[in-house]
Enzyme design. Sequence first.
Site, mmCIF file in Angstrom:
data_model
loop_
_atom_site.group_PDB
_atom_site.id
_atom_site.type_symbol
_atom_site.label_atom_id
_atom_site.label_comp_id
_atom_site.label_asym_id
_atom_site.label_seq_id
_atom_site.Cartn_x
_atom_site.Cartn_y
_atom_site.Cartn_z
ATOM 1 N N SER A 68 12.890 59.529 -19.422
ATOM 2 C CA SER A 68 14.444 60.259 -19.260
ATOM 3 C C SER A 68 15.443 59.233 -20.026
ATOM 4 O O SER A 68 15.003 57.952 -20.436
ATOM 5 C CB SER A 68 14.896 60.292 -17.915
ATOM 6 O OG SER A 68 16.384 60.402 -17.858
ATOM 7 N N TYR A 113 17.270 56.944 -9.264
ATOM 8 C CA TYR A 113 16.520 57.531 -10.320
ATOM 9 C C TYR A 113 16.468 56.802 -11.591
ATOM 10 O O TYR A 113 15.327 56.647 -12.276
ATOM 11 C CB TYR A 113 17.247 58.986 -10.499
ATOM 12 C CG TYR A 113 16.685 59.806 -11.477
ATOM 13 C CD1 TYR A 113 15.417 60.675 -11.307
ATOM 14 C CD2 TYR A 113 16.957 59.860 -12.712
ATOM 15 C CE1 TYR A 113 14.799 61.552 -11.997
ATOM 16 C CE2 TYR A 113 16.369 60.818 -13.936
ATOM 17 C CZ TYR A 113 15.498 61.471 -13.433
ATOM 18 O OH TYR A 113 14.760 62.399 -14.447
#
Length: 249
Positions: free
Chosen positions: A140, A153
């Site tokens: 990501s 995260y």
Amino acid sequence: MFKDTVVVVTGAASGIGKQTAIEFARQAAKVVVADIDETSGTAVVADLTRDGHDAIFIRTDLTSEADCRHLITAAAETYGTVDVLVNNAGIEISTPLHEMSEQEWDRLVDTNLKSMFLCSKHALRTMVEANSGVIVNVCSVSGLVAWPGIAAYNATKGGVMMLTKSLAVDYAQYNIRANCVCPSIIDTPMTDTSIGHDASVKEEKAKLNPIGRLGTPEDVANAILFLASEKSSFITGAALTVDGGYTAI
Ligand SMILES: NC(=O)c1ccc[n+]([C@@H]2O[C@H](COP(=O)([O-])OP(=O)(O)OC[C@H]3O[C@@H](n4cnc5c(N)ncnc54)[C@H](O)[C@@H]3O)[C@@H](O)[C@H]2O)c1
């Protein structure tokens, strides 16, 4: 381009993983769809086989080593080997760090990072023996920069980034490449869960990307197929941003 290539895609019942499975199948790969969601995973494979593609579904809880071992063994038993592993499955939990429970932290780390270790570990055994293989991890932009409000995260994606580089460095000697893709916000069910379905909210988020739109699962799948292909044969240990310019600012 991938005729008879055996590709395992995790989290392939939805979103980016589902589209990646579809794109590989369209390129004549033999596709192993792995997911904990049996209903949606089975439906993906039913659609693929109805369209004449070669695919199987294997129900897998990627946080379990027994399941990950079974996934790779079943893939190799069915199709003879594992040529490409796409470690895609992931979840987002946006609880602020000071309120996050140990269980939430563990679930995030187990799903987003441990799963990639476990699937890579078992796939590597086959790949090392074959002296050939490719791993593509779905990281990501939050593995590169801290996205606000999702610290845990972000931490898992930082781990994915360094796992990818380490795989590249340690397994190049076995002719195995490892790379990752780093998407910004992609229009998937995960995004619907985190920011909702409101079009105006999506428009605001899209403005964060210089290109001015959210990414699509196809945008990410295309990058994954490139990194899995011979066209990227001198690329390993790389993080390919698929972010509409988000991290270029
Ligand atoms: N959507 C985004 O904006 C975005 C941005 C950057 C990175 N990513 C990453 O892309 C990947 C895919 O995300 P998505 O948006 O397609 O999500 P999604 O929620 O649409 O799909 C994720 C899939 O993973 C599966 N899964 C979750 N936990 C599992 C487990 N323990 N075992 C097996 N399967 C499990 C789910 O059942 C689901 O099918 C994730 O790693 C995510 O972090 C997404």
